[in-house]
Each structure stands twice: as C-alpha cells, then as structure tokens.
Design a protein around this motif. Structure first.
Motif, PDB file in Angstrom:
ATOM      1  N   LEU A  44       0.739  -1.151   0.019  1.00  0.00           N
ATOM      2  CA  LEU A  44      -0.115   0.165  -0.004  1.00  0.00           C
ATOM      3  C   LEU A  44       0.839   1.234  -0.046  1.00  0.00           C
ATOM      4  O   LEU A  44       0.518   2.223  -0.454  1.00  0.00           O
ATOM      5  CB  LEU A  44      -0.994  -0.168   1.315  1.00  0.00           C
ATOM      6  CG  LEU A  44      -1.892  -1.030   1.306  1.00  0.00           C
ATOM      7  CD1 LEU A  44      -2.654  -0.985   2.537  1.00  0.00           C
ATOM      8  CD2 LEU A  44      -3.108  -0.782   0.444  1.00  0.00           C
ATOM      9  N   ALA A  45       1.970   1.128   0.563  1.00  0.00           N
ATOM     10  CA  ALA A  45       2.928   2.158   0.768  1.00  0.00           C
ATOM     11  C   ALA A  45       3.178   2.782  -0.788  1.00  0.00           C
ATOM     12  O   ALA A  45       3.330   3.947  -1.080  1.00  0.00           O
ATOM     13  CB  ALA A  45       4.107   2.088   1.414  1.00  0.00           C
ATOM     14  N   PHE A  46       3.518   1.868  -1.599  1.00  0.00           N
ATOM     15  CA  PHE A  46       3.837   2.195  -3.011  1.00  0.00           C
ATOM     16  C   PHE A  46       2.895   2.807  -3.762  1.00  0.00           C
ATOM     17  O   PHE A  46       3.032   3.627  -4.616  1.00  0.00           O
ATOM     18  CB  PHE A  46       4.444   0.703  -3.732  1.00  0.00           C
ATOM     19  CG  PHE A  46       5.528   0.126  -3.228  1.00  0.00           C
ATOM     20  CD1 PHE A  46       6.858   0.845  -3.520  1.00  0.00           C
ATOM     21  CD2 PHE A  46       5.438  -0.809  -2.268  1.00  0.00           C
ATOM     22  CE1 PHE A  46       8.212   0.188  -2.706  1.00  0.00           C
ATOM     23  CE2 PHE A  46       6.640  -1.421  -1.697  1.00  0.00           C
ATOM     24  CZ  PHE A  46       7.943  -0.892  -1.883  1.00  0.00           C
ATOM     25  N   VAL A  47       1.454   2.275  -3.478  1.00  0.00           N
ATOM     26  CA  VAL A  47       0.475   3.095  -4.024  1.00  0.00           C
ATOM     27  C   VAL A  47       0.170   4.446  -3.585  1.00  0.00           C
ATOM     28  O   VAL A  47      -0.202   5.258  -4.389  1.00  0.00           O
ATOM     29  CB  VAL A  47      -0.796   2.290  -3.769  1.00  0.00           C
ATOM     30  CG1 VAL A  47      -2.209   2.928  -4.377  1.00  0.00           C
ATOM     31  CG2 VAL A  47      -0.772   0.680  -4.366  1.00  0.00           C
ATOM     32  N   LEU A  48       0.675   4.765  -2.389  1.00  0.00           N
ATOM     33  CA  LEU A  48       0.295   6.098  -1.619  1.00  0.00           C
ATOM     34  C   LEU A  48       1.685   7.029  -1.874  1.00  0.00           C
ATOM     35  O   LEU A  48       1.750   7.938  -1.047  1.00  0.00           O
ATOM     36  CB  LEU A  48       0.153   5.898  -0.486  1.00  0.00           C
ATOM     37  CG  LEU A  48      -1.442   5.065  -0.171  1.00  0.00           C
ATOM     38  CD1 LEU A  48      -1.735   4.752   1.328  1.00  0.00           C
ATOM     39  CD2 LEU A  48      -2.458   5.974  -0.648  1.00  0.00           C
ATOM     40  N   GLY A  49       2.750   6.436  -2.602  1.00  0.00           N
ATOM     41  CA  GLY A  49       3.927   7.419  -2.836  1.00  0.00           C
ATOM     42  C   GLY A  49       5.081   6.811  -2.152  1.00  0.00           C
ATOM     43  O   GLY A  49       6.063   7.591  -2.321  1.00  0.00           O
ATOM     44  N   GLY A  50       5.245   5.696  -1.606  1.00  0.00           N
ATOM     45  CA  GLY A  50       6.275   5.170  -1.038  1.00  0.00           C
ATOM     46  C   GLY A  50       6.428   5.443   0.336  1.00  0.00           C
ATOM     47  O   GLY A  50       5.749   5.921   1.210  1.00  0.00           O
ATOM     48  N   GLY A  51       7.372   4.392   0.953  1.00  0.00           N
ATOM     49  CA  GLY A  51       7.391   4.399   2.409  1.00  0.00           C
ATOM     50  C   GLY A  51       7.895   5.476   3.133  1.00  0.00           C
ATOM     51  O   GLY A  51       7.430   6.063   4.260  1.00  0.00           O
ATOM     52  N   THR A  52       8.987   6.499   2.367  1.00  0.00           N
ATOM     53  CA  THR A  52       9.214   7.591   3.164  1.00  0.00           C
ATOM     54  C   THR A  52       8.036   8.777   3.061  1.00  0.00           C
ATOM     55  O   THR A  52       7.883   9.416   3.943  1.00  0.00           O
ATOM     56  CB  THR A  52      10.466   8.389   2.288  1.00  0.00           C
ATOM     57  OG1 THR A  52      11.627   7.298   2.402  1.00  0.00           O
ATOM     58  CG2 THR A  52      10.927   9.671   3.027  1.00  0.00           C
ATOM     59  N   THR A  53       7.552   8.615   1.995  1.00  0.00           N
ATOM     60  CA  THR A  53       6.543   9.530   2.086  1.00  0.00           C
ATOM     61  C   THR A  53       5.128   9.567   3.058  1.00  0.00           C
ATOM     62  O   THR A  53       4.587  10.185   3.666  1.00  0.00           O
ATOM     63  CB  THR A  53       5.495   9.679   0.721  1.00  0.00           C
ATOM     64  OG1 THR A  53       6.462  10.046  -0.460  1.00  0.00           O
ATOM     65  CG2 THR A  53       4.453  10.510   0.555  1.00  0.00           C
ATOM     66  N   ILE A  54       4.901   8.145   3.341  1.00  0.00           N
ATOM     67  CA  ILE A  54       3.818   7.892   4.104  1.00  0.00           C
ATOM     68  C   ILE A  54       4.176   7.801   5.688  1.00  0.00           C
ATOM     69  O   ILE A  54       3.338   8.241   6.754  1.00  0.00           O
ATOM     70  CB  ILE A  54       3.196   6.559   3.807  1.00  0.00           C
ATOM     71  CG1 ILE A  54       4.066   5.503   4.365  1.00  0.00           C
ATOM     72  CG2 ILE A  54       2.669   6.524   2.398  1.00  0.00           C
ATOM     73  CD1 ILE A  54       3.430   3.851   4.228  1.00  0.00           C
ATOM     74  N   VAL A  55       5.425   7.659   5.930  1.00  0.00           N
ATOM     75  CA  VAL A  55       5.968   7.805   7.206  1.00  0.00           C
ATOM     76  C   VAL A  55       6.035   9.421   7.612  1.00  0.00           C
ATOM     77  O   VAL A  55       5.542   9.833   8.626  1.00  0.00           O
ATOM     78  CB  VAL A  55       7.513   7.508   7.417  1.00  0.00           C
ATOM     79  CG1 VAL A  55       8.142   7.897   8.707  1.00  0.00           C
ATOM     80  CG2 VAL A  55       7.287   5.872   7.369  1.00  0.00           C
ATOM     81  N   ARG A  56       6.377  10.423   6.586  1.00  0.00           N
ATOM     82  CA  ARG A  56       6.198  11.717   6.805  1.00  0.00           C
ATOM     83  C   ARG A  56       5.014  12.069   6.774  1.00  0.00           C
ATOM     84  O   ARG A  56       4.494  12.975   7.681  1.00  0.00           O
ATOM     85  CB  ARG A  56       6.890  12.413   5.873  1.00  0.00           C
ATOM     86  CG  ARG A  56       6.840  13.941   5.686  1.00  0.00           C
ATOM     87  CD  ARG A  56       7.636  14.592   4.647  1.00  0.00           C
ATOM     88  NE  ARG A  56       8.688  14.247   4.466  1.00  0.00           N
ATOM     89  CZ  ARG A  56       9.181  13.786   3.310  1.00  0.00           C
ATOM     90  NH1 ARG A  56       8.270  13.373   2.346  1.00  0.00           N
ATOM     91  NH2 ARG A  56      10.521  13.292   2.962  1.00  0.00           N
TER      92      ARG A  56
END
Length: 211
Positions: A44-56
């Motif tokens: 799901l992280a890749f769908v939503l912009g990547g791991g770094t993006t969702i953590v931020r």
C-alpha cells in the motif's frame, strides 16, 4: 406537491463538507497505517507514494484529521446528547433491527445508534492522536510509554475501523436514503417522517415559525 416542497434539508453544506473531510482523511490514515503496521500490507505504501512519503505524512494528516474531528464534534455535540427516550430506544433496538417500528420511541435528528457511533469514533480519535504523539517523537518518551502507545494506537484503530464499517453499511445498505442525504443535503418529507419523526416535527415547526 412539487419536488422542491417535498424535500427538507437534513445536512448543511458545511456539515457535509466536514463529514466527508473526516471520512477521507480517516481512509488515508487507515491505508497508510496498515502499510506501516504489517509487512504483508506494505505494498500500500507504493500506491500512496512510497515508504518515506507515508512515514512523513501519516502523523501530519493525523493532526489535520483530529482538527476536523474536533470541528465535527463541536458542530454536532448538541444533537448527540442522550436522553431518556434514547435509553428506551436502545432497550428495544432488536425491534429496530427487525424493522418493527411499532412501540419504539420516536427519534430526533440522530437515532441512539448513530449517537453511540459518534461517541465511539470521537473517543477512538482522541486515543489515536494521544497515542500517536509518542510514536511520532519516540526520543522524548520512555520505552514503557512507547510500548503502551503502540497497543493503544492499534486497538483504537481497530475500533475505529469497525465503526467505519458499521457506518458505511448502515448508510449504504440498511437505511436507504442516508447516503444521498449526505451527498445532496436533503431528504424527502416521507423519509424524514419515517426515520426521524421527532426531528421532522421540530424542523417543520421551525419552518412554519420562520414564515
């Protein structure tokens, strides 16, 4: 009676805007939270912009969500208070589920089930933001509190997800006309008299007094 006179305002534009904002923000937090929670859902992280993006963005959106939730709370708090008729309605909730309306106390703008869900989601939202702070700034909090925050955050999220599922089911499948009311803002007078008769009479009284 023409179509215009047959309709009655159930939700104002502001109410609908805030309701949908809370819902959309929660769905984003749900998806990003699931991605961070389990490796099996990390796709799901890749769908939503990547791991770094969702953590931020997960905690930032969480703050915005809490702000809109607080706004909705203040907007509807008066309508969500319980009275003796609500308690009596809850005792007979089985009749409501079986569509046996005879003998059930008339409900106001929101029925007691909707009020329960409102308070459930409000409390869950408060616990999510409180438990999320130590997870956002782990270096400022002791390990014991961080571990407790993880548990509270996960349990609160599960409760809120369950509440969302119930809310969607009731609005889409169980009570026909509820979803269009939150989209367009109006319902028919027949719908209002059937599902929220006490609110309907109060609303009609206000309309007559304003004429």
């Amino acid at each position: 009676m023409n179509a215009e006179n047959d309709s009655i305002c159930r939700f104002t534009f502001k109410e609908r805007l805030i309701h949908w904002a809370v819902g959309i923000l929660f769905v984003y937090l749900l998806l990003t939270g699931l991605a961070l929670f389990s490796p099996h859902l990390y796709w799901l992280a890749f769908v939503l912009g990547g791991g770094t993006t969702i953590v931020r963005w997960h905690p930032i959106v969480g703050l915005v969500f809490f702000g809109t939730l607080a706004w909705m709370f203040l907007m509807w708090i008066r309508d969500m208070r319980f009275d003796s008729r609500d308690i009596d309605w809850l005792r007979q909730v089985g009749k409501y589920i079986r569509n046996q309306d005879k003998g059930i106390p008339e409900v106001g703008r929101f029925n007691p089930g909707q009020k329960q869900l409102f308070w459930l989601q409000t409390i869950s939202g408060i616990l999510l933001i409180l438990s999320g702070i130590p997870l956002w700034f782990p270096s400022f909090f002791p390990q014991g509190l961080r571990l407790a925050s993880i548990l509270v955050h996960e349990v609160s999220a599960l409760v809120a997800i369950g509440g969302l599922i119930v809310h969607v089911y009731m609005g889409v499948a169980f009570v026909s006309g509820s979803l269009p009311a939150m989209i367009h803002g109006t319902v028919s007078r027949v719908w209002a008299r059937t599902h929220h008769p006490r609110w309907y009479r109060e609303k009609e009284g206000q309309t007559r007094n304003s004429d």
